[in-house]
Design an enzyme around this catalytic site. Structure first.
Site, short mmCIF file in Angstrom:
data_model
loop_
_atom_site.label_atom_id
_atom_site.label_comp_id
_atom_site.label_asym_id
_atom_site.label_seq_id
_atom_site.Cartn_x
_atom_site.Cartn_y
_atom_site.Cartn_z
N GLY A 62 -63.78 33.18 54.85
CA GLY A 62 -63.33 34.42 54.22
C GLY A 62 -64.21 34.82 53.06
N GLN A 63 -63.82 35.88 52.35
CA GLN A 63 -64.63 36.40 51.25
C GLN A 63 -64.84 35.34 50.16
OE1 GLN A 63 -63.98 40.81 50.27
NE2 GLN A 63 -61.93 40.17 50.89
N LYS B 42 -46.38 35.00 49.95
CA LYS B 42 -47.28 34.40 48.95
C LYS B 42 -46.48 33.78 47.81
CE LYS B 42 -51.27 34.44 48.75
NZ LYS B 42 -52.26 33.42 49.20
N ALA C 26 -55.48 32.28 53.82
CA ALA C 26 -54.30 33.12 53.64
C ALA C 26 -54.19 34.14 54.77
CB ALA C 26 -54.36 33.86 52.30
N TYR C 27 -52.97 34.55 55.03
CA TYR C 27 -52.72 35.70 55.91
C TYR C 27 -52.67 36.91 55.00
CZ TYR C 27 -50.43 38.51 59.58
OH TYR C 27 -50.12 39.47 60.53
N TYR D 142 -45.80 40.25 52.98
CA TYR D 142 -46.97 39.54 52.46
C TYR D 142 -46.70 38.98 51.07
CZ TYR D 142 -51.50 38.98 50.16
OH TYR D 142 -52.55 38.50 49.43
N THR E 235 -51.69 36.13 44.63
CA THR E 235 -51.92 37.57 44.64
C THR E 235 -51.06 38.34 43.64
OG1 THR E 235 -51.74 39.55 46.07
CG2 THR E 235 -50.22 37.76 46.50
N ASP E 236 -51.54 39.51 43.28
CA ASP E 236 -50.76 40.43 42.44
C ASP E 236 -49.52 40.97 43.17
OD1 ASP E 236 -52.68 41.71 44.14
OD2 ASP E 236 -52.34 43.61 43.10
N ILE F 290 -54.45 23.98 58.65
CA ILE F 290 -53.64 23.42 57.56
C ILE F 290 -52.14 23.60 57.80
CG2 ILE F 290 -55.42 23.54 55.78
CD1 ILE F 290 -54.15 26.18 54.82
#
Length: 286
Positions: free
Chosen positions: A11-12, A131, A62-63, A127, A103-104, A39
C-alpha cells in the site's frame, strides 16, 4: 529490537516504508502483504512471528474502501478489527512492540477545533466503526502498543486524491471539488518517517497519537494546490457536499491535533504544501 514485520507493505504507507528502510540498517525488515501473510489467520500470523523472531510489527494493512465497506461489512471488520486483534494477542504472547495505523474517521467530524487523542470518538461509517473496533481490540489485547491516527493520506504510490486530480486535470477542462470538508493532507512519506522515529526513539511510549502534516485546507484548496504545483491548467469549481452524493458521509471537519506526538517523540512535521511539492516532483520524474 531488530526484526521488524511490516504488514500491508504494497500500500501507500508500506511502499514509503520500503523506500526509507535503508536509512535504518540496524533493522532486518519483513515486508509482507496479504499474498505472503494473511494477518486475519491468527495461526499463520503467530507462526510467522515465531519463525522469524519478530521484535516489532508495523501494521499498515487496512480495508480502506470507505463506500464499499457499507455493503462489505464482514470483510471490513475482518481486516480492520479481527486481524488487528490477532496482532495484539500475538504481540502480547511474544512480548513484541506494535505500531498500528488508524484514521480520523473514528471521529464524527462535527468539531470546530483540532481533535486531540482524548476527545470522544463517534464514527458514523462502517469503515470508521471498524477502525475504532480495531483500536479497542489492540489496546485490550496489548496495551503497550502505539496507535497513530492519520488523515487524507496520499503518496507517489497507489491510488489517491493527488494522482486522481492530476489525471483528471489533464483530461478535462473543468472539475467540481468539495469545499466544505476541512482536513489536512498527509504525505505517506512523512508518516513513514514518523513511524521510524517512534521505532528508534530512546523510550517506548505506548498510547494513541495523531499525525498528519501541518496546516488545514478543503478538498477544493487541495485540488487547486495540486494543479498549481503540477502546472496543470484546469478550471476547478468549488461545490458543497450535498451536491456530490456518496454512499458514506464524510467528516466535515477532521483536523488532528499533533501536539502529543511532537512533544513525546520530538517529531517535526512539515506543512502539507511543502510535502505535496515533494510528492509531485517525484511523480513528474517517474
Amino acid at each position: 529490537m531488530r526484526n521488524i514485520l511490516i504488514t500491508g507493505s504494497k500500500g501507500q504507507l508500506g511502499s514509503e516504508l520500503q523506500v526509507i528502510a535503508g536509512e535504518y540498517p540496524q533493522f532486518q525488515y519483513f515486508f509482507t502483504d496479504v499474498d505472503e501473510l494473511d494477518i486475519s489467520d491468527k495461526d499463520d500470523l503467530e507462526k510467522y512471528i515465531a519463525n522469524n523472531d519478530i521484535d516489532a510489527v508495523v501494521n499498515c494493512a487496512a480495508y480502506t474502501a470507505v463506500d464499499a465497506a457499507e455493503k462489505d461489512v464482514e470483510t471490513c471488520y475482518k481486516v480492520n478489527r479481527d486481524a488487528v486483534r490477532n496482532i495484539g494477542e500475538t504481540a502480547a504472547k511474544y512480548k513484541i512492540k506494535v505500531i498500528h495505523v488508524s484514521t480520523d474517521y473514528v471521529f464524527d467530524g462535527t468539531n470546530h477545533i483540532p481533535y486531540t487523542e482524548d476527545m470522544p470518538v463517534s464514527p458514523t461509517s462502517v469503515y470508521g466503526k471498524s477502525k475504532l473496533a480495531g483500536e479497542e481490540a489492540l489496546m485490550s489485547a496489548c496495551p503497550d502498543s502505539v496507535i497513530i491516527r492519520t488523515s487524507w493520506l496520499y503518496s507517489s504510490y497507489g491510488n489517491n486524491f493527488v494522482k486522481t486530480m492530476m489525471r483528471l486535470g489533464r483530461e478535462r477542462d473543468s472539475l467540481n471539488v468539495i469545499f466544505d470538508q476541512i482536513g489536512t493532507p498527509t504525505y505517506a512519506a512523512d508518516l513513514a518517517q514518523a513511524i521510524m522515529t517512534v521505532l528508534t526513539f530512546k523510550d517506548w511510549n505506548p498510547g494513541i497519537f495523531h499525525f498528519s502534516d501541518e496546516g488545514v485546507c478543503s478538498w477544493y484548496d487541495f485540488a487547486k494546490s495540486i494543479h498549481r504545483l503540477a502546472k496543470i491548467e484546469c478550471n476547478v469549481n468549488p461545490i458543497e457536499t450535498k451536491d456530490y452524493p456518496v454512499a458514506t458521509p464524510r467528516p466535515f471537519y477532521s483536523v488532528l491535533n499533533k501536539a502529543k506526538i511532537k512533544s513525546i517523540y520530538q517529531i517535526e512535521i512539515p506543512h502539507w504544501e511543502e510535502s505535496l511539492q515533494r510528492c509531485i516532483k517525484l511523480l513528474a520524474n517517474s
